[in-house]
Design a protein around this motif. Structure first.
Motif, PDB file in Angstrom:
ATOM      1  N   SER A   1      19.132   6.393  37.340  1.00 16.82           N
ATOM      2  CA  SER A   1      18.784   7.725  36.852  1.00 16.82           C
ATOM      3  C   SER A   1      19.392   8.834  37.695  1.00 16.82           C
ATOM      4  N   TYR A   2      19.563   8.566  39.004  1.00 12.10           N
ATOM      5  CA  TYR A   2      20.124   9.612  39.852  1.00 12.10           C
ATOM      6  C   TYR A   2      21.646   9.704  39.740  1.00 12.10           C
ATOM      7  N   GLU A   3      22.229   8.898  38.817  1.00 12.22           N
ATOM      8  CA  GLU A   3      23.680   8.940  38.606  1.00 12.22           C
ATOM      9  C   GLU A   3      24.031   9.512  37.231  1.00 12.22           C
ATOM     10  N   ILE A   4      23.099  10.241  36.615  1.00 13.19           N
ATOM     11  CA  ILE A   4      23.331  10.796  35.272  1.00 13.19           C
ATOM     12  C   ILE A   4      24.587  11.660  35.238  1.00 13.19           C
ATOM     13  N   ALA A   5      24.848  12.372  36.322  1.00 10.57           N
ATOM     14  CA  ALA A   5      26.011  13.272  36.358  1.00 10.57           C
ATOM     15  C   ALA A   5      27.323  12.531  36.138  1.00 10.57           C
ATOM     16  N   PHE A   6      27.354  11.203  36.439  1.00 14.56           N
ATOM     17  CA  PHE A   6      28.590  10.438  36.290  1.00 14.56           C
ATOM     18  C   PHE A   6      28.951  10.208  34.821  1.00 14.56           C
ATOM     19  N   ILE A   7      27.971  10.338  33.925  1.00 19.65           N
ATOM     20  CA  ILE A   7      28.235  10.063  32.510  1.00 19.65           C
ATOM     21  C   ILE A   7      29.366  10.948  31.990  1.00 19.65           C
ATOM     22  N   ASP A   8      29.374  12.220  32.405  1.00 18.08           N
ATOM     23  CA  ASP A   8      30.397  13.156  31.920  1.00 18.08           C
ATOM     24  C   ASP A   8      31.802  12.779  32.378  1.00 18.08           C
ATOM     25  N   LYS A   9      31.894  11.978  33.433  1.00 19.15           N
ATOM     26  CA  LYS A   9      33.204  11.590  33.964  1.00 19.15           C
ATOM     27  C   LYS A   9      33.729  10.302  33.336  1.00 19.15           C
ATOM     28  N   LEU A  10      32.893   9.658  32.495  1.00 16.96           N
ATOM     29  CA  LEU A  10      33.277   8.384  31.893  1.00 16.96           C
ATOM     30  C   LEU A  10      33.731   8.562  30.454  1.00 16.96           C
ATOM     31  N   ASP A  11      34.662   7.740  30.037  1.00 21.01           N
ATOM     32  CA  ASP A  11      35.156   7.771  28.656  1.00 21.01           C
ATOM     33  C   ASP A  11      34.238   6.907  27.801  1.00 21.01           C
ATOM     34  N   VAL A  12      33.083   7.469  27.405  1.00 15.63           N
ATOM     35  CA  VAL A  12      32.108   6.722  26.618  1.00 15.63           C
ATOM     36  C   VAL A  12      31.691   7.519  25.388  1.00 15.63           C
ATOM     37  N   ASP A  13      31.200   6.785  24.377  1.00 14.40           N
ATOM     38  CA  ASP A  13      30.781   7.404  23.129  1.00 14.40           C
ATOM     39  C   ASP A  13      29.266   7.519  23.029  1.00 14.40           C
ATOM     40  N   LEU A  14      28.542   6.556  23.639  1.00 15.69           N
ATOM     41  CA  LEU A  14      27.099   6.471  23.485  1.00 15.69           C
ATOM     42  C   LEU A  14      26.425   6.233  24.831  1.00 15.69           C
ATOM     43  N   VAL A  15      25.130   6.561  24.898  1.00 13.37           N
ATOM     44  CA  VAL A  15      24.340   6.324  26.107  1.00 13.37           C
ATOM     45  C   VAL A  15      23.098   5.529  25.719  1.00 13.37           C
ATOM     46  N   PHE A  16      22.907   4.369  26.383  1.00 16.09           N
ATOM     47  CA  PHE A  16      21.694   3.573  26.204  1.00 16.09           C
ATOM     48  C   PHE A  16      20.898   3.649  27.505  1.00 16.09           C
ATOM     49  N   THR A  17      19.610   3.954  27.397  1.00 11.75           N
ATOM     50  CA  THR A  17      18.809   4.174  28.598  1.00 11.75           C
ATOM     51  C   THR A  17      17.443   3.512  28.476  1.00 11.75           C
ATOM     52  N   THR A  18      16.912   3.046  29.605  1.00 11.06           N
ATOM     53  CA  THR A  18      15.563   2.468  29.633  1.00 11.06           C
ATOM     54  C   THR A  18      14.540   3.481  30.137  1.00 11.06           C
ATOM     55  N   ILE A  19      14.988   4.717  30.425  1.00 11.53           N
ATOM     56  CA  ILE A  19      14.094   5.781  30.888  1.00 11.53           C
ATOM     57  C   ILE A  19      14.391   7.053  30.108  1.00 11.53           C
ATOM     58  N   SER A  20      13.401   7.902  29.969  1.00 14.90           N
ATOM     59  CA  SER A  20      13.609   9.169  29.264  1.00 14.90           C
ATOM     60  C   SER A  20      14.488  10.087  30.109  1.00 14.90           C
ATOM     61  N   ILE A  21      15.532  10.640  29.501  1.00 23.17           N
ATOM     62  CA  ILE A  21      16.428  11.542  30.236  1.00 23.17           C
ATOM     63  C   ILE A  21      16.679  12.799  29.408  1.00 23.17           C
ATOM     64  N   ASP A  22      16.989  13.862  30.103  1.00 27.47           N
ATOM     65  CA  ASP A  22      17.310  15.132  29.452  1.00 27.47           C
ATOM     66  C   ASP A  22      18.827  15.273  29.422  1.00 27.47           C
ATOM     67  N   TYR A  23      19.457  14.691  28.421  1.00 25.82           N
ATOM     68  CA  TYR A  23      20.920  14.672  28.317  1.00 25.82           C
ATOM     69  C   TYR A  23      21.291  14.815  26.842  1.00 25.82           C
ATOM     70  N   HIS A  24      22.123  15.812  26.504  1.00 23.13           N
ATOM     71  CA  HIS A  24      22.395  16.126  25.104  1.00 23.13           C
ATOM     72  C   HIS A  24      23.886  16.128  24.741  1.00 23.13           C
ATOM     73  N   ARG A  25      24.754  15.800  25.703  1.00 19.52           N
ATOM     74  CA  ARG A  25      26.192  15.897  25.420  1.00 19.52           C
ATOM     75  C   ARG A  25      26.735  14.692  24.651  1.00 19.52           C
ATOM     76  N   LYS A  26      25.998  13.585  24.660  1.00 14.32           N
ATOM     77  CA  LYS A  26      26.390  12.417  23.882  1.00 14.32           C
ATOM     78  C   LYS A  26      25.131  11.810  23.254  1.00 14.32           C
ATOM     79  N   PRO A  27      25.257  11.054  22.167  1.00 15.07           N
ATOM     80  CA  PRO A  27      24.084  10.423  21.553  1.00 15.07           C
ATOM     81  C   PRO A  27      23.387   9.479  22.531  1.00 15.07           C
ATOM     82  N   VAL A  28      22.051   9.573  22.613  1.00 18.28           N
ATOM     83  CA  VAL A  28      21.256   8.790  23.561  1.00 18.28           C
ATOM     84  C   VAL A  28      20.214   7.983  22.802  1.00 18.28           C
ATOM     85  N   LEU A  29      20.033   6.695  23.208  1.00 22.71           N
ATOM     86  CA  LEU A  29      18.990   5.862  22.617  1.00 22.71           C
ATOM     87  C   LEU A  29      18.150   5.247  23.727  1.00 22.71           C
ATOM     88  N   LEU A  30      16.831   5.418  23.634  1.00 25.17           N
ATOM     89  CA  LEU A  30      15.886   4.861  24.604  1.00 25.17           C
ATOM     90  C   LEU A  30      15.492   3.456  24.173  1.00 25.17           C
TER      91      LEU A  30
END
Length: 702
Positions: free
Chosen positions: A445-474
């Motif tokens: 969770s403390y590495e959320i900032a790295f998501i913007d630096k990665l070439d990814v389309d989707l985010v899958f997470t096991t914790i609730s996060i406040d992130y809106h730049r890419k589609p997120v699924l809990l």
């Protein structure tokens, strides 16, 4: 609202897809009838608060249709609807225990009746249950005139007990601040935060991250949380003046390194001046939480033997070809088992919050690992916990998923998981196997900032996060049927983001087969010919895992390093005589022999790894110049002090330079340990030719 009813409602509020009665009854470990009763209670609650009911759609399942705004409002209301002055039995237990554990104040039972708002008879029953629970730790509850109710027992045991109780009764992510502290919705969590102080845990966590990141040590979320909780209890007990007895010596000396630096920083932060014995105990305990490399552990060879044997056992039971993924699987198991052995020696229990889900989701592999536990218990001399079995199962489950993966993947994504690196990798492997998703990285969770630096389309997470730049699924960390339905719906909504990715073929097995064919055809694989084959593969862009291309025992055991029917007065002379062969050839330095003898004197005859067979070794930094092996059979057997495997009749000396270059040698030795007939023939061999024929031959000589 009852706690279980609240959890079921929260499950509906956390998803926007259909859930089935069958799936949810399994998830909450209740019958479908009980689940339908819960559903009735939830719908009554929703109606009373002017929200729509959960509806059922034939062929699809159950769903709560709400806007995102209403979902957030209802979640807040559910958390607030519990009466703040009501304690459940397990919370009264925890409140009593923590109040009695606090030696800065006096605990009186009549005051606890008022605090917990229960009758004297109820509190008497709570105290009876508390005494019964503490009895298994060898801790008693006594009443003293001036001190009130106090715990009486070994300080180390009291700390372990507090650690176990807090782990089992609270959400450790809340305690460590990974979720909003203000949103804590259980009294148990709040009781622990009041006892340990949330700010203290936060400061310890900051020191941990700072020291480990500076030391470039990979941070495992689960082990991090366990370390911080242990340190939180340690700091609290020391501040109250509760210290270890100097008679309770710790089985390890302080070693310089990141963990020692971490413990020192905590002492400075809180103004603690612990004894050397306390520092030894705490440093060694924190080290035992983290999977280690061989350079940090005296029993690294034991860990390697167990890892190799475990892989062979689970492969045989399940029929899954784990040897195809030998490198990654072995590395994970080896490091975990090294930590497991350290934990066992220090009587430390690591808590696995997902063990029940792992057991349910990976039944075949879990049972196979469980069948192997006796071999591990023979080394640790105590029962292997379900928590450890769960961790070991995850490594195999991840490997099994990777074996089944296709070469083409149509999504690129990142996994965010706070349940540990291995659990995150397992979730990633399942997503990759079942849904054609290429996982670029597994983050905390403390590495959320790295998501913007990665070439990814989707985010899958096991914790609730406040992130809106890419589609997120809990998701749940271990995928359930309801999660899989959500994933399918999520991918369909984001199908415009898919892409085609092609993985390179791992040609390691192909190269091994080609080298084997050369030998079988009468040729010889020299260093020069091997390098040419390797270069040819690289020219054709074929990937090779060089760790898996390793020498066999016959490749490094020279004739000059074999001694037969030697006379030795004791185990020290047996080690010295075997190792001296390697000193002569400058494979090892003289000090390596002293290190081997010192290890046995300090830790016992753990080097006697099989019936009548000793594998003498020390750490690489103790004087190894290059990979080497020597062996000696004894004219008369010698006792090393291992009641299960003495007397020793054959001694191998291993000089290893790293964790991997000697793996095939270890596999050869395991074959010997498991083949008593072959071992007997080696021990009785009278000449070098016979010894080599038995050792290297494919069949036992008649």
């Amino acid at each position: 609202m009852k706690e279980r009813t609240q959890r079921v409602l929260n499950r509906f509020l956390s998803v926007n897809t259909f859930l089935t009665c069958e799936d949810l009854s399994k998830e909450f470990n209740i019958s479908e009838r009980t689940f339908r009763n819960e559903l009735t209670l939830i719908n009554q609650y929703l109606a009373e608060n002017n929200y729509p009911s959960i509806t059922s759609v034939r062929g699809k399942g159950l769903k709560l249709e709400l806007s995102e705004v209403d979902r957030d409002k209802l979640l807040s209301k559910v958390d607030d609807d519990r009466e703040s002055d009501y304690y459940r039995p397990n919370e009264r237990f925890l409140a009593l225990l923590l109040d009695i554990s606090d030696t800065t104040k006096t605990t009186l039972l009549f005051e606890m009746e008022e605090k917990l708002q229960v009758s004297k008879s109820t509190l008497d029953e709570d105290m009876r249950k508390l005494r019964q629970f503490l009895n298994k730790y060898g801790i008693s509850v006594v009443s003293l005139t001036k001190q009130g109710i106090v715990l009486k027992g070994n300080e180390r045991t009291i700390r372990s007990m507090l650690y176990d109780v807090i782990n089992s009764m609270t959400d450790i992510d809340y305690l460590m601040g990974y979720r909003d502290i203000d949103a804590v919705n259980t009294f148990a969590d709040q009781l622990v935060l009041d006892y340990l102080d949330a700010s203290v845990l936060r400061i310890i966590g900051e020191h941990y991250d700072n020291v480990m990141e500076k030391s470039k040590v990979e941070i495992n979320h689960v082990y991090r949380n366990q370390s911080i909780l242990f340190l939180g209890i340690w700091v609290r007990r020391l501040q109250e003046g509760n210290t270890l007895s100097e008679l309770a010596k710790v089985k390890a000396e302080i070693r310089e390194g990141p963990v020692r630096n971490f413990v020192d920083s905590i002492c400075m932060e809180f103004g603690l001046y612990p004894t050397i014995n306390e520092l030894n105990y705490t440093t060694f305990t924190i080290e035992s939480f983290n999977p280690k490399d061989m350079n940090n552990s005296f029993d690294w060879v034991t860990a390697q033997l167990l890892a190799i044997q475990l892989i062979e056992h689970v492969e045989k039971v399940t029929g899954i070809p784990f040897s195809q993924r030998d490198e990654d699987l072995y590395e994970g198991l080896y490091k975990h088992i090294t930590g497991l052995l350290s934990r066992a020696k220090n009587d430390l229990h690591v808590f696995n919050p997902l063990k029940d889900t792992i057991k349910e989701s990976y039944v075949e592999i879990y049972q196979a690992v469980t069948c192997f536990k006796k071999q591990i218990e023979d080394y640790i001399k105590k029962p292997l916990s379900d928590d450890e079995i769960g961790f070991l199962t995850v490594y195999f489950s991840t490997s099994a998923s990777q074996i089944k993966q296709k070469e083409q993947h149509v999504y690129q994504a990142v996994v965010l998981c706070n349940h540990g690196i291995s659990t995150g990798k397992l979730l990633a492997a399942n997503l990759k196997e079942q849904f054609n998703i290429e996982i670029v990285a597994v983050l905390s969770s403390y590495e959320i900032a790295f998501i913007d630096k990665l070439d990814v389309d989707l985010v899958f997470t096991t914790i609730s996060i406040d992130y809106h730049r890419k589609p997120v699924l809990l998701l749940n960390p271990i995928l359930r049927e309801s999660d899989k339905k959500e994933i399918k719906d999520f991918l369909h909504k984001n199908k415009d983001r898919r892409r085609t990715i092609s993985n390179k073929l791992d040609a390691t097995k192909l190269m091994q087969d080609i080298l084997k064919l050369i030998v079988e055809s009468g040729g010889k694989v020299t260093q020069e010919s091997y390098q040419k084959v390797e270069e040819t593969f690289k020219e054709h862009h074929l990937k090779i895992n060089t760790r898996e291309i390793q020498p066999m025992l016959q490749d490094i055991l020279r004739d000059s390093n074999i001694l037969l029917k030697q006379e030795c007065n004791d185990w020290k002379e047996a080690i010295t005589k075997t190792a001296q062969l390697l000193v002569t050839e400058e494979v090892i330095e003289e000090r390596y022999i002293n290190a081997m003898i010192k290890s046995v004197e300090e830790y016992g005859a753990y080097i006697v790894v099989g019936k009548h067979l000793a594998l003498a070794h020390a750490r690489p930094e103790d004087g190894v110049n290059k990979l080497g092996v020597s062996v000696m059979t004894l004219k008369e057997p010698v006792n090393f002090g291992n009641p299960d495997n003495d007397p020793v009749k054959i001694v191998f000396c291993l000089a290893a330079v790293d964790s991997y270059s000697h793996l095939n040698v270890m596999k050869n030795l395991i074959e010997l340990i498991n083949d008593e007939e072959k071992l007997d023939q080696l021990i009785t061999a009278q000449d070098l030719s016979t010894f080599k024929q038995v050792l290297y031959g494919s069949k036992v000589m008649e």
